[in-house]
Design a protein around this motif. Structure first.
Motif, PDB file in Angstrom:
ATOM      1  N   GLU A   1      23.314  -5.136   1.017  1.00  0.00           N
ATOM      2  CA  GLU A   1      23.098  -3.928   0.901  1.00  0.00           C
ATOM      3  C   GLU A   1      23.662  -3.258  -0.551  1.00  0.00           C
ATOM      4  OE1 GLU A   1      25.928  -0.640   3.797  1.00  0.00           O
ATOM      5  OE2 GLU A   1      26.169  -2.773   4.293  1.00  0.00           O
ATOM      6  N   GLU A   2      24.406  -4.667  -1.558  1.00  0.00           N
ATOM      7  CA  GLU A   2      24.684  -4.974  -2.443  1.00  0.00           C
ATOM      8  C   GLU A   2      24.192  -5.120  -3.719  1.00  0.00           C
ATOM      9  OE1 GLU A   2      28.278  -7.595  -3.523  1.00  0.00           O
ATOM     10  OE2 GLU A   2      29.262  -7.307  -2.080  1.00  0.00           O
ATOM     11  N   THR A   3      22.840  -5.447  -2.897  1.00  0.00           N
ATOM     12  CA  THR A   3      21.695  -5.807  -3.859  1.00  0.00           C
ATOM     13  C   THR A   3      20.211  -5.145  -2.962  1.00  0.00           C
ATOM     14  OG1 THR A   3      21.096  -7.938  -2.605  1.00  0.00           O
ATOM     15  CG2 THR A   3      22.657  -8.409  -4.584  1.00  0.00           C
ATOM     16  N   ASN A   4      19.980  -4.237  -2.399  1.00  0.00           N
ATOM     17  CA  ASN A   4      19.078  -4.181  -1.452  1.00  0.00           C
ATOM     18  C   ASN A   4      18.025  -4.732  -1.417  1.00  0.00           C
ATOM     19  OD1 ASN A   4      20.733  -1.616  -1.513  1.00  0.00           O
ATOM     20  ND2 ASN A   4      19.350   0.111  -3.326  1.00  0.00           N
ATOM     21  N   VAL A   5      18.663  -6.271  -1.408  1.00  0.00           N
ATOM     22  CA  VAL A   5      17.441  -6.966  -0.934  1.00  0.00           C
ATOM     23  C   VAL A   5      17.135  -7.116   0.461  1.00  0.00           C
ATOM     24  CG1 VAL A   5      16.457  -9.554  -1.665  1.00  0.00           C
ATOM     25  CG2 VAL A   5      17.520  -8.047  -3.384  1.00  0.00           C
ATOM     26  N   LEU A   6      16.524  -7.000   0.819  1.00  0.00           N
ATOM     27  CA  LEU A   6      15.562  -6.940   2.519  1.00  0.00           C
ATOM     28  C   LEU A   6      15.253  -8.633   2.962  1.00  0.00           C
ATOM     29  CD1 LEU A   6      16.047  -5.278   5.401  1.00  0.00           C
ATOM     30  CD2 LEU A   6      13.313  -4.886   4.293  1.00  0.00           C
TER      31      LEU A   6
ATOM     32  N   HIS B   1       8.080   4.308   0.503  1.00  0.00           N
ATOM     33  CA  HIS B   1       8.907   4.443  -0.905  1.00  0.00           C
ATOM     34  C   HIS B   1       9.455   5.374  -1.431  1.00  0.00           C
ATOM     35  CE1 HIS B   1       8.359   0.090  -1.147  1.00  0.00           C
ATOM     36  NE2 HIS B   1       7.075   0.227  -0.966  1.00  0.00           N
ATOM     37  N   SER B   2      10.228   6.608  -0.925  1.00  0.00           N
ATOM     38  CA  SER B   2      10.121   7.724  -1.380  1.00  0.00           C
ATOM     39  C   SER B   2       9.836   8.037  -2.536  1.00  0.00           C
ATOM     40  CB  SER B   2      11.478   8.695  -0.284  1.00  0.00           C
ATOM     41  OG  SER B   2      12.555   7.789  -1.131  1.00  0.00           O
TER      42      SER B   2
ATOM     43  N   PHE C   1       3.702   4.038   1.783  1.00  0.00           N
ATOM     44  CA  PHE C   1       3.921   3.060   2.185  1.00  0.00           C
ATOM     45  C   PHE C   1       3.664   1.814   2.227  1.00  0.00           C
ATOM     46  CE2 PHE C   1       4.501   6.894   4.674  1.00  0.00           C
ATOM     47  CZ  PHE C   1       5.282   7.261   6.232  1.00  0.00           C
ATOM     48  N   THR C   2       4.407   0.703   2.438  1.00  0.00           N
ATOM     49  CA  THR C   2       4.320  -0.529   2.610  1.00  0.00           C
ATOM     50  C   THR C   2       4.177  -0.748   4.213  1.00  0.00           C
ATOM     51  OG1 THR C   2       4.889  -0.626   0.907  1.00  0.00           O
ATOM     52  CG2 THR C   2       4.582  -2.855   1.399  1.00  0.00           C
ATOM     53  N   LEU C   3       3.183  -1.633   4.478  1.00  0.00           N
ATOM     54  CA  LEU C   3       3.901  -2.223   6.082  1.00  0.00           C
ATOM     55  C   LEU C   3       4.134  -3.973   5.828  1.00  0.00           C
ATOM     56  CD1 LEU C   3       0.645  -2.002   7.443  1.00  0.00           C
ATOM     57  CD2 LEU C   3       2.192  -0.850   8.491  1.00  0.00           C
ATOM     58  N   LEU C   4       6.013  -4.084   6.489  1.00  0.00           N
ATOM     59  CA  LEU C   4       6.483  -5.338   5.975  1.00  0.00           C
ATOM     60  C   LEU C   4       6.080  -6.267   7.691  1.00  0.00           C
ATOM     61  CD1 LEU C   4       9.750  -3.832   6.091  1.00  0.00           C
ATOM     62  CD2 LEU C   4       8.137  -4.734   3.795  1.00  0.00           C
ATOM     63  N   GLU C   5       5.082  -7.382   7.226  1.00  0.00           N
ATOM     64  CA  GLU C   5       4.627  -8.212   8.101  1.00  0.00           C
ATOM     65  C   GLU C   5       4.412  -9.525   7.414  1.00  0.00           C
ATOM     66  OE1 GLU C   5       0.881  -6.781   8.699  1.00  0.00           O
ATOM     67  OE2 GLU C   5       0.216  -6.463   7.292  1.00  0.00           O
TER      68      GLU C   5
ATOM     69  N   ILE D   1      11.985  -8.476  -0.167  1.00  0.00           N
ATOM     70  CA  ILE D   1      11.150  -7.086  -0.802  1.00  0.00           C
ATOM     71  C   ILE D   1      12.845  -6.700  -1.555  1.00  0.00           C
ATOM     72  CG2 ILE D   1      11.056  -5.791   1.341  1.00  0.00           C
ATOM     73  CD1 ILE D   1       8.812  -5.009  -0.659  1.00  0.00           C
ATOM     74  N   GLN D   2      12.860  -5.873  -3.086  1.00  0.00           N
ATOM     75  CA  GLN D   2      13.329  -5.074  -3.481  1.00  0.00           C
ATOM     76  C   GLN D   2      13.620  -3.463  -2.934  1.00  0.00           C
ATOM     77  OE1 GLN D   2      16.322  -6.238  -5.907  1.00  0.00           O
ATOM     78  NE2 GLN D   2      16.309  -4.517  -5.482  1.00  0.00           N
ATOM     79  N   LEU D   3      14.336  -3.553  -1.975  1.00  0.00           N
ATOM     80  CA  LEU D   3      14.193  -1.660  -1.605  1.00  0.00           C
ATOM     81  C   LEU D   3      14.858  -0.823  -3.370  1.00  0.00           C
ATOM     82  CD1 LEU D   3      15.451  -1.796   1.516  1.00  0.00           C
ATOM     83  CD2 LEU D   3      13.250  -2.097   1.020  1.00  0.00           C
ATOM     84  N   SER D   4      14.501  -0.063  -3.409  1.00  0.00           N
ATOM     85  CA  SER D   4      14.815   1.335  -4.449  1.00  0.00           C
ATOM     86  C   SER D   4      15.480   2.284  -3.269  1.00  0.00           C
ATOM     87  CB  SER D   4      14.218   2.147  -5.216  1.00  0.00           C
ATOM     88  OG  SER D   4      12.636   0.684  -5.438  1.00  0.00           O
ATOM     89  N   GLU D   5      16.986   2.439  -4.375  1.00  0.00           N
ATOM     90  CA  GLU D   5      17.412   4.197  -3.555  1.00  0.00           C
ATOM     91  C   GLU D   5      16.677   4.865  -2.956  1.00  0.00           C
ATOM     92  OE1 GLU D   5      21.024   4.902  -2.366  1.00  0.00           O
ATOM     93  OE2 GLU D   5      21.016   4.027  -3.820  1.00  0.00           O
TER      94      GLU D   5
END
Length: 143
Positions: free
Chosen positions: A22-27, A41-42, A47-51, A70-74
């Motif tokens: 949650e601190e870095t938004n890294v998944l 990605h709003s 969309f990106t498929l996570l596979e 993957i790096q998520l954005s707010e």
């Protein structure tokens, strides 16, 4: 290995795992033969498929599994779902997956994640032609 050791040879299970910071938004995520998860990605409306590569658990005792990061954005939304949500014996899975994507895209993403997950199930089920034959589970992660 434990699943293979203690289950019958014809048994298997799919699994999708993730670790979210949650601190870095890294998944970080990995799949064992499970449906790909969706990343919306709003900010970009895409969309990106996570596979990843990996057999269902139980097929091979010494299987290895790929992990991706993957790096998520707010404002990004990750949607995990079971195959029962997009299975319909009278309709193509691609059509129900598109319905899920359209539902995500057209939803009020400021709603709580648990409300969104229920809404996604309800909206996709409205598009079904056939009867439901499997479980339908949706988990929503909001970055």
């Amino acid at each position: 290995r434990m699943f293979s050791k203690y289950s019958k040879s014809e048994h298997f299970m799919t699994m999708f795992t993730l670790i979210y910071d949650e601190e870095t938004n890294v998944l970080q995520y990995s799949s064992a033969g499970h449906e790909p998860s969706l990343l919306y990605h709003s900010g970009e409306d895409k969309f990106t498929l996570l596979e990843t590569k990996g057999a269902a658990i139980g097929f091979f005792a010494n299987a290895s599994y790929e992990t991706k990061t993957i790096q998520l954005s707010e404002g990004d939304i990750v949607v995990l779902y079971t195959d029962g949500l997009i299975e319909d014996r009278q309709q193509l899975e691609d059509d129900l997956l598109k319905d899920l994507m359209d539902t995500i895209r057209n939803s009020d993403l400021s709603l709580p994640a648990d409300t969104l997950s229920k809404q996604f199930i309800s909206e996709v089920e409205k598009q079904r032609l056939g009867n439901i034959h499997d479980d339908r589970t949706v988990i929503v992660l909001k970055a």
